[in-house]
Motif scaffolding. Structure first.
Motif, PDB file in Angstrom:
ATOM      1  N   UNK A 257     -47.129 -48.861  74.123  1.00  0.00           N
ATOM      2  CA  UNK A 257     -45.946 -49.542  74.699  1.00  0.00           C
ATOM      3  C   UNK A 257     -45.093 -48.418  74.797  1.00  0.00           C
ATOM      4  N   UNK A 258     -44.153 -48.590  75.894  1.00  0.00           N
ATOM      5  CA  UNK A 258     -43.099 -47.845  76.320  1.00  0.00           C
ATOM      6  C   UNK A 258     -42.054 -48.737  76.741  1.00  0.00           C
ATOM      7  N   UNK A 259     -40.907 -48.834  75.738  1.00  0.00           N
ATOM      8  CA  UNK A 259     -39.910 -49.826  76.086  1.00  0.00           C
ATOM      9  C   UNK A 259     -38.640 -49.705  75.663  1.00  0.00           C
ATOM     10  N   UNK A 260     -38.248 -48.293  75.640  1.00  0.00           N
ATOM     11  CA  UNK A 260     -36.825 -48.113  75.120  1.00  0.00           C
ATOM     12  C   UNK A 260     -37.010 -48.641  73.376  1.00  0.00           C
ATOM     13  N   UNK A 261     -38.345 -48.308  72.928  1.00  0.00           N
ATOM     14  CA  UNK A 261     -38.332 -48.972  71.576  1.00  0.00           C
ATOM     15  C   UNK A 261     -38.018 -48.046  70.433  1.00  0.00           C
ATOM     16  N   UNK A 262     -37.185 -48.731  69.360  1.00  0.00           N
ATOM     17  CA  UNK A 262     -36.820 -47.764  68.385  1.00  0.00           C
ATOM     18  C   UNK A 262     -37.877 -47.512  67.131  1.00  0.00           C
ATOM     19  N   UNK A 263     -38.092 -46.499  66.893  1.00  0.00           N
ATOM     20  CA  UNK A 263     -38.798 -46.337  65.803  1.00  0.00           C
ATOM     21  C   UNK A 263     -38.291 -46.994  64.510  1.00  0.00           C
ATOM     22  N   UNK A 264     -38.957 -47.834  63.812  1.00  0.00           N
ATOM     23  CA  UNK A 264     -38.300 -48.281  62.576  1.00  0.00           C
ATOM     24  C   UNK A 264     -39.514 -48.566  61.544  1.00  0.00           C
ATOM     25  N   UNK A 265     -39.131 -48.436  60.239  1.00  0.00           N
ATOM     26  CA  UNK A 265     -40.153 -48.716  59.348  1.00  0.00           C
ATOM     27  C   UNK A 265     -41.152 -49.619  59.334  1.00  0.00           C
ATOM     28  N   UNK A 266     -40.330 -50.793  59.670  1.00  0.00           N
ATOM     29  CA  UNK A 266     -41.221 -51.874  59.735  1.00  0.00           C
ATOM     30  C   UNK A 266     -42.287 -51.995  60.744  1.00  0.00           C
ATOM     31  N   UNK A 267     -41.895 -51.489  61.917  1.00  0.00           N
ATOM     32  CA  UNK A 267     -42.843 -51.354  63.044  1.00  0.00           C
ATOM     33  C   UNK A 267     -43.897 -50.259  62.615  1.00  0.00           C
ATOM     34  N   UNK A 268     -43.584 -49.390  62.040  1.00  0.00           N
ATOM     35  CA  UNK A 268     -44.436 -48.149  61.571  1.00  0.00           C
ATOM     36  C   UNK A 268     -45.790 -48.750  60.657  1.00  0.00           C
ATOM     37  N   UNK A 269     -45.374 -49.885  60.135  1.00  0.00           N
ATOM     38  CA  UNK A 269     -46.368 -50.559  59.553  1.00  0.00           C
ATOM     39  C   UNK A 269     -47.584 -51.102  60.394  1.00  0.00           C
ATOM     40  N   UNK A 270     -47.358 -51.503  61.756  1.00  0.00           N
ATOM     41  CA  UNK A 270     -48.318 -51.971  62.574  1.00  0.00           C
ATOM     42  C   UNK A 270     -48.817 -51.043  63.556  1.00  0.00           C
ATOM     43  N   UNK A 271     -47.818 -49.904  63.677  1.00  0.00           N
ATOM     44  CA  UNK A 271     -48.199 -49.082  64.961  1.00  0.00           C
ATOM     45  C   UNK A 271     -47.784 -47.456  64.628  1.00  0.00           C
ATOM     46  N   UNK A 272     -48.564 -46.671  65.409  1.00  0.00           N
ATOM     47  CA  UNK A 272     -47.893 -45.281  64.946  1.00  0.00           C
ATOM     48  C   UNK A 272     -47.125 -44.714  66.311  1.00  0.00           C
ATOM     49  N   UNK A 273     -46.002 -44.042  66.018  1.00  0.00           N
ATOM     50  CA  UNK A 273     -45.003 -43.464  67.067  1.00  0.00           C
ATOM     51  C   UNK A 273     -45.338 -42.067  67.678  1.00  0.00           C
ATOM     52  N   UNK A 274     -45.091 -41.898  68.839  1.00  0.00           N
ATOM     53  CA  UNK A 274     -45.059 -40.601  69.387  1.00  0.00           C
ATOM     54  C   UNK A 274     -43.813 -39.952  68.649  1.00  0.00           C
ATOM     55  N   UNK A 275     -43.593 -38.602  68.889  1.00  0.00           N
ATOM     56  CA  UNK A 275     -42.321 -38.052  68.848  1.00  0.00           C
ATOM     57  C   UNK A 275     -41.207 -38.684  69.387  1.00  0.00           C
ATOM     58  N   UNK A 276     -40.003 -38.581  69.037  1.00  0.00           N
ATOM     59  CA  UNK A 276     -38.923 -39.274  69.660  1.00  0.00           C
ATOM     60  C   UNK A 276     -38.558 -38.581  70.756  1.00  0.00           C
ATOM     61  N   UNK A 277     -38.321 -39.388  72.076  1.00  0.00           N
ATOM     62  CA  UNK A 277     -37.860 -38.775  73.268  1.00  0.00           C
ATOM     63  C   UNK A 277     -36.405 -39.009  73.606  1.00  0.00           C
ATOM     64  N   UNK A 278     -35.764 -39.987  73.105  1.00  0.00           N
ATOM     65  CA  UNK A 278     -34.411 -40.367  73.291  1.00  0.00           C
ATOM     66  C   UNK A 278     -33.571 -40.874  72.156  1.00  0.00           C
ATOM     67  N   UNK A 279     -32.365 -40.353  71.888  1.00  0.00           N
ATOM     68  CA  UNK A 279     -31.453 -40.797  70.828  1.00  0.00           C
ATOM     69  C   UNK A 279     -30.656 -41.793  71.552  1.00  0.00           C
ATOM     70  N   UNK A 280     -30.391 -43.007  70.759  1.00  0.00           N
ATOM     71  CA  UNK A 280     -29.620 -44.133  71.328  1.00  0.00           C
ATOM     72  C   UNK A 280     -29.027 -44.675  70.205  1.00  0.00           C
ATOM     73  N   UNK A 281     -27.964 -45.620  70.400  1.00  0.00           N
ATOM     74  CA  UNK A 281     -27.373 -46.433  69.392  1.00  0.00           C
ATOM     75  C   UNK A 281     -26.986 -47.917  70.047  1.00  0.00           C
ATOM     76  N   UNK A 282     -26.814 -48.878  69.073  1.00  0.00           N
ATOM     77  CA  UNK A 282     -26.561 -50.144  69.628  1.00  0.00           C
ATOM     78  C   UNK A 282     -25.048 -49.893  69.974  1.00  0.00           C
ATOM     79  N   UNK A 283     -24.721 -50.973  71.185  1.00  0.00           N
ATOM     80  CA  UNK A 283     -23.404 -50.897  71.535  1.00  0.00           C
ATOM     81  C   UNK A 283     -22.972 -52.594  71.658  1.00  0.00           C
ATOM     82  N   UNK A 284     -21.719 -52.678  71.745  1.00  0.00           N
ATOM     83  CA  UNK A 284     -21.273 -54.034  71.418  1.00  0.00           C
ATOM     84  C   UNK A 284     -20.487 -54.386  72.868  1.00  0.00           C
ATOM     85  N   UNK A 285     -21.041 -55.323  73.535  1.00  0.00           N
ATOM     86  CA  UNK A 285     -20.411 -55.817  74.692  1.00  0.00           C
ATOM     87  C   UNK A 285     -19.650 -56.892  74.389  1.00  0.00           C
ATOM     88  N   UNK A 286     -18.384 -56.773  75.171  1.00  0.00           N
ATOM     89  CA  UNK A 286     -17.018 -57.757  74.711  1.00  0.00           C
ATOM     90  C   UNK A 286     -16.791 -58.477  76.115  1.00  0.00           C
TER      91      UNK A 286
END
Ligand code: ARG
Length: 284
Positions: A125-154
Motif C-alpha cells: 500500500x502507498x497512501x501517504x501512510x504514516x509509520x506507526x508502532x501499531x501498524x508495524x505490528x501488522x505490516x513492514x514499512x519501507x524506508x520513509x520517503x516523506x516527512x509530514x505533520x498533521x494540520x488543523x483546518x479552521x
C-alpha cells in the motif's frame, strides 16, 4: 526449501549474467560459489545478483505489483480527469515498479481497509501512510520517503489557536488516519469520521464540525480549493509531532523490503524523486 531454490536460482542467474555481460564482480562470486560450495558463498552471490531477490519475494513472483491506495488525499493520490488514480504516490510506486521490473496495478479502496488487505487483495500500500508502532505490528514499512505533520483546518475567523482550544470541540477526520488517532485522544472532543477527507472539509464549511485534523499537504490543497472559506494551520502550533510516510508491505517479506528500499534509494539518487516533488507537490 525456499532458500535452496533461491540459491539454485541465484547460481543459474549469475551464470547467465556471466555469459551475457561478463561482469567481473559476478565472475568473482561465481568462482567463490563453485570453489567453496557453501551456503555462505551462495548468499554472497545472492547479494551480488540484483535480479535474484525477485525470485524470493512472493509479492513479485507474478510480475505484477498490486498496489492499494485511497485516492482521496491530494496531492499524494487523487482520481484524475480520466477516473484513474494519480498523484505523487502513484508516480512514485510506478517508478519503483519500473526499477523492480514489474507491472504496477493500482487498486483504489478505503484507507481503513488498506492494512488488512496487504498480502491478500493487494501486495503493498502507498497512501501517504504514516509509520506507526501499531501498524508495524501488522505490516513492514519501507524506508520513509516523506516527512509530514498533521494540520488543523479552521473556518475563516475561528478562534481555535492552541492545543487547549481543541478540547471539547467537534472535530472532523478521515477514518483510520493518524488525524483520527490524534483527535480521538483530545479531551472531550466529539470526533466525526469520514471515508473521504473532502467530506470532512465540506462539513467544516457547513458548520457541522469546528475543525478538521488532516495531513499538511492535503490541508494546503483544500485551503486552495476552498479559498476564503478555510485556513490551514501548522500542527506544530498544536504540539503535533512530525510523521513519516512509507510504503507498507506484507510482514516478513524481507526480500521485498530490501528491493523496494533499494529502488527508492536509486530514485532519490537519479533525480526522479525531486522531479516528482516538483510536479506533484510544489506545483500545488
Ligand atoms: N498520514 C495519515 C495516516 O497515515 C493519513 C493518510 C491518508 N491517506 C490517504 N490516502 N487517504 O494515517
Amino acid at each position: 526449501m525456499k532458500k535452496l531454490l533461491a540459491v539454485l536460482l541465484a547460481t543459474v542467474m549469475t551464470m547467465s549474467l556471466l555469459t551475457a555481460c561478463g561482469s567481473s564482480k559476478t565472475a568473482e562470486t561465481t568462482k567463490e560459489t563453485e570453489a567453496a560450495g557453501t551456503t555462505e558463498a551462495a548468499e554472497k552471490t545472492e547479494e551480488a545478483t540484483e535480479t535474484t531477490e525477485a525470485a524470493v519475494s512472493e509479492a513479485l513472483s507474478d510480475g505484477v505489483l498490486t498496489v492499494g491506495t485511497n485516492a482521496e488525499f491530494p496531492p499524494f493520490e487523487y482520481v484524475d480527469d480520466n477516473g484513474e488514480p494519480d498523484g505523487f504516490d502513484i508516480a512514485l510506486i510506478k517508478a519503483v515498479g519500473e526499477k523492480l521490473g514489474v507491472t504496477v496495478e493500482v487498486e483504489n479502496m478505503e484507507f481503513a481497509s488498506l492494512i488488512s488487505s496487504i498480502g491478500s487483495k493487494i501486495d503493498v500500500a502507498i497512501a501517504g501512510m504514516t509509520v506507526t508502532d501499531e501498524r508495524k505490528e501488522s505490516v513492514d514499512f519501507s524506508d520513509s520517503y516523506y516527512e509530514a505533520v498533521q494540520y488543523v483546518i479552521l473556518p475563516e475567523g475561528s478562534e481555535i489557536a492552541t492545543a487547549d482550544d481543541l478540547k471539547n470541540k467537534a472535530i472532523g477526520v478521515q477514518l483510520g488516519t493518524t488525524g483520527d488517532f490524534i483527535a480521538s485522544d483530545i479531551e472531550g472532543a466529539t470526533v466525526s469520521r469520514y471515508n473521504k477527507a473532502v467530506d470532512a472539509v465540506n462539513d467544516l464549511i457547513n458548520g457541522r464540525v469546528e475543525c478538521v485534523i488532516i495531513d499538511k499537504n492535503p490541508a494546503l490543497v483544500f485551503e486552495g480549493k476552498f479559498e476564503g472559506q478555510i485556513t490551514a494551520v501548522d500542527g506544530a502550533q498544536f504540539d503535533f509531532e512530525p510523521e513519516q510516510y512509507a510504503i507498507a508491505m506484507p510482514k516478513g517479506d524481507a526480500a521485498l523490503v530490501e528491493q523496494v528500499n533499494k529502488a527508492l534509494e536509486e530514485i532519490k539518487a537519479d533525480g526522479t524523486f525531486d522531479e516528482l516533488v516538483k510536479t506533484y507537490i510544489e506545483a500545488e
